[in-house]
Motif scaffolding. Structure first.
Motif, PDB file in Angstrom:
ATOM      1  N   MET A 190       1.297  -1.378   0.009  1.00  0.00           N
ATOM      2  CA  MET A 190      -0.114   0.097  -0.405  1.00  0.00           C
ATOM      3  C   MET A 190       0.840   1.314   0.058  1.00  0.00           C
ATOM      4  SD  MET A 190      -2.749  -0.789   2.609  1.00  0.00           S
ATOM      5  CE  MET A 190      -2.474  -2.046   3.991  1.00  0.00           C
ATOM      6  N   ASN A 248       0.409   4.923   0.684  1.00  0.00           N
ATOM      7  CA  ASN A 248      -0.562   5.590   1.967  1.00  0.00           C
ATOM      8  C   ASN A 248      -1.693   5.460   2.251  1.00  0.00           C
ATOM      9  OD1 ASN A 248       1.224   8.167   1.353  1.00  0.00           O
ATOM     10  ND2 ASN A 248       0.765   8.946  -0.224  1.00  0.00           N
ATOM     11  N   LYS A 249      -1.943   4.461   2.526  1.00  0.00           N
ATOM     12  CA  LYS A 249      -2.775   3.491   2.636  1.00  0.00           C
ATOM     13  C   LYS A 249      -3.735   2.788   1.735  1.00  0.00           C
ATOM     14  CE  LYS A 249      -3.056   5.055   7.570  1.00  0.00           C
ATOM     15  NZ  LYS A 249      -4.073   5.277   9.068  1.00  0.00           N
ATOM     16  N   LYS A 250      -3.888   3.485   0.408  1.00  0.00           N
ATOM     17  CA  LYS A 250      -3.705   2.715  -0.633  1.00  0.00           C
ATOM     18  C   LYS A 250      -3.296   1.321  -1.595  1.00  0.00           C
ATOM     19  CE  LYS A 250      -6.102   7.252  -1.753  1.00  0.00           C
ATOM     20  NZ  LYS A 250      -6.863   8.238  -2.932  1.00  0.00           N
ATOM     21  N   ARG A 251      -4.506   0.902  -1.650  1.00  0.00           N
ATOM     22  CA  ARG A 251      -3.622  -0.760  -2.405  1.00  0.00           C
ATOM     23  C   ARG A 251      -3.507  -0.874  -3.251  1.00  0.00           C
ATOM     24  NH1 ARG A 251      -4.339  -6.476   0.502  1.00  0.00           N
ATOM     25  NH2 ARG A 251      -3.972  -8.250  -1.662  1.00  0.00           N
ATOM     26  N   GLN A 276       4.187   0.641   2.564  1.00  0.00           N
ATOM     27  CA  GLN A 276       3.993  -0.412   3.778  1.00  0.00           C
ATOM     28  C   GLN A 276       3.349  -1.987   2.860  1.00  0.00           C
ATOM     29  OE1 GLN A 276      -0.374   0.843   6.198  1.00  0.00           O
ATOM     30  NE2 GLN A 276       0.108  -1.547   7.859  1.00  0.00           N
ATOM     31  N   LYS A 322       7.000  -0.531   6.955  1.00  0.00           N
ATOM     32  CA  LYS A 322       7.003   0.762   6.690  1.00  0.00           C
ATOM     33  C   LYS A 322       8.085   1.165   6.860  1.00  0.00           C
ATOM     34  CE  LYS A 322       2.266   0.932   8.992  1.00  0.00           C
ATOM     35  NZ  LYS A 322       1.473   1.890   9.573  1.00  0.00           N
TER      36      LYS A 322
END
Length: 537
Positions: free
Chosen positions: A93, A95-98, A114, A131
């Motif tokens: 991911m 910035n928390k987008k897969r 991540q 991370k």
């Protein structure tokens, strides 16, 4: 559910700076305080080269490739781009987008990468989570000293190049690095003209005043920027210098702007004038002409003078040339050195009469700006138009309205004498009553506070003639009188200029050429040039 985070002790470098690469890119491991962390071996994740061009793979110690990073090959900080591509079943991911499998994503500075692995096929029980921050940092690499200067901010840009505030790799102070064209026009020079001028200037200066250099400071402050580390990469010249906090153009712009008030108080303008003419005195003594004195090239530093005002120094020697070179090479060229609005009348017509007097004229315009905020008041004018503007008297009346003293206005008139042979020299400017009044009022040393002399200066209660004689001895480094100074060096200088002027006029018909500046300056008066009884006789 708390997810254990795998952390590394050190960042993983994607690229290191080289002579031609002006940035650093790396993966900086991070942890979150609210999550349980689990430390693995340092080589749990590492980067290795790929068979793809300009690509590095992120792999585990077991050899599993999780993703890869590709550089677009651009060597400069602004154009360089890194992209990340997911190439495994591990959840990746940004910035928390897969990320989708096999799809590249361009990275921006500060992006959070991540990567998670799960212990079961249902993706319910996480095994680990790592991370990273993606960091891209603007740097300059000095290959001679193998030092990396981290760029903090760009503080200036123009036709000369750009100036950057940088973190000094040695010491805690910050430095300024100027990036300019290294082409000097002379095949035998492998550096810019500015580096050549600064290096030779400081070599000559240190030969005259060697005391104090062991402590890192000169015993005499010449008020010219000091040359630090410098190197050349391709067609770019890099110069590391002391970082200025401002310049005179910005300083006056922040001052008071009113028809009846000065932008900068006269006492501060006096301090600036003293320091600028001190710098010009040394440049001219070594037969250099700056050719581009203007407010933005008068730099302000954090240190203070004994008069309580900031230390100022002459900067940007990119157009600085030996006097003989200017006379022999540029007298009959159609193009003009310098900045429109600051060029003296004698170089606006053919043949151009180059001499140190062009710096005195530009300094007069610069001091007028410090009072009024009017920058380049003769921009776009021919020599005849400048004379007409001076004859009108509006500029002197404007200074009177602002409360500038009669001594201050008289000094400015001596700087702006249209006849360059009648214009005050840098050495005589430092002996002007307007400059010397500071010593008489405050009792402080009227020149640079860095100058330590074993000869005690007389106090303000002494006769002015004795004070002038003592100051002249300190300036010259010898015990000779002002009459000797006037009758020898100055007279010879004037005779030399007159001979050059007659020779140039006999070889070429006089043709007046307008400068390529923009706009018309204000009209201005000039009174007859009057020589002071003690100083200018």
């Amino acid at each position: 559910m708390n997810i254990p985070i795998s952390t590394l002790q050190n960042a993983l470098p994607l690229i290191q700076p080289l002579e031609t690469v002006s940035f650093v890119a790396e993966l900086e491991p991070i942890t979150s305080a609210y999550e349980v962390t689990s430390h693995y071996r340092d080589d749990r994740f590492r980067l290795r080269e790929s068979n793809r061009p300009r690509t590095l793979e992120l792999v585990t110690s077991g050899g599993d490739v999780k993703c890869y990073f590709t550089w677009n090959g651009k060597p400069d900080f602004v154009s360089a781009v890194y992209s990340i591509t997911r190439c495994s079943e591990s959840a990746t991911m940004i910035n928390k987008k897969r990320l989708d499998l096999g799809v590249a994503k361009d990275l921006r500075n500060g992006d959070v990468i991540q990567i998670m692995d799960f212990l079961d096929s249902d993706y319910e029980e996480p095994g680990y989570c790592v991370k990273f921050f993606f960091r891209k940092t603007h740097v300059f690499f000095n290959p001679l000293a193998e030092r990396i200067y981290t760029v903090i901010d760009k503080v200036g840009e123009g036709g000369f190049g750009s100036v950057h505030e940088c973190r000094n790799p040695v010491g805690e102070q910050r430095v300024a690095i100027k990036v300019a064209d290294a082409t000097s026009g002379f095949p035998e020079l492998e550096e810019s003209f500015e580096v050549t001028m600064l290096r030779t200037f400081w070599e000559n200066f240190q030969a005259l005043y060697p005391v104090g250099w062991g402590q890192g400071l000169p015993s005499v402050d010449p008020h010219v920027v000091k040359l630090g580390a410098h190197w050349t990469v391709g067609s770019s010249q890099y110069l590391a210098m002391d970082l200025a906090v401002s310049d005179l153009e910005k300083k006056a712009r922040r001052g008071t702007h009113s028809p009846t008030a000065m932008c900068l108080a006269e006492r501060e303008v006096l301090s600036i004038a003293r320091q600028v003419f001190t710098g010009l005195q040394y440049l001219h003594r070594f037969h250099y002409v700056h050719c581009d004195i203007k407010p933005s090239n008068i730099l302000e530093f954090e240190e203070q003078e004994l008069d309580g005002f900031p230390r100022m120094a002459i900067g940007d020697l990119g157009l600085c040339r030996p006097e003989d070179y200017l006379i022999e090479t540029l007298s009959h060229r159609s193009d003009i050195f310098g900045t429109p609005g600051f060029q003296s009348p004698e170089i606006l017509r053919l043949p151009r009469l180059w001499s140190p007097a062009v710096d005195i004229w530009a300094t007069g315009i610069t001091l007028y700006y410090a009072y009024t905020g009017t920058n380049g008041m003769f921009a776009g004018m021919t020599a005849a138009e400048i004379q007409h503007s001076l004859d009108s008297g509006v500029h002197w009346r404007r200074l009177e309205l602002k409360g500038v003293s009669a001594l201050g206005i008289a000094f400015l008139k001596r700087c702006l004498a249209t006849d360059h042979l009648q214009r005050v020299t840098a050495e005589k400017a430092l002996l002007d009553p307007w400059i010397l009044q500071q010593a008489q009022v405050s009792g402080s040393y009227p020149f640079t506070p860095a100058l330590n002399s074993n000869q005690p200066l007389p106090g303000p209660s002494r006769p002015v003639g004795q004070l002038l004689a003592a100051v002249a001895q300190v300036l010259q480094g010898e015990k000779h009188s002002l009459s000797t100074l006037s009758s020898t060096a100055d007279t010879q200088e004037r005779i030399r200029y007159q001979k050059r002027a007659r020779r140039s006029h006999s070889q070429h018909p006089e043709a007046e050429v307008a400068s390529d500046g923009q706009g018309k300056g204000e009209a201005q008066e000039v009174s007859d040039f009057v020589l002071g009884t003690d100083i200018y006789a």
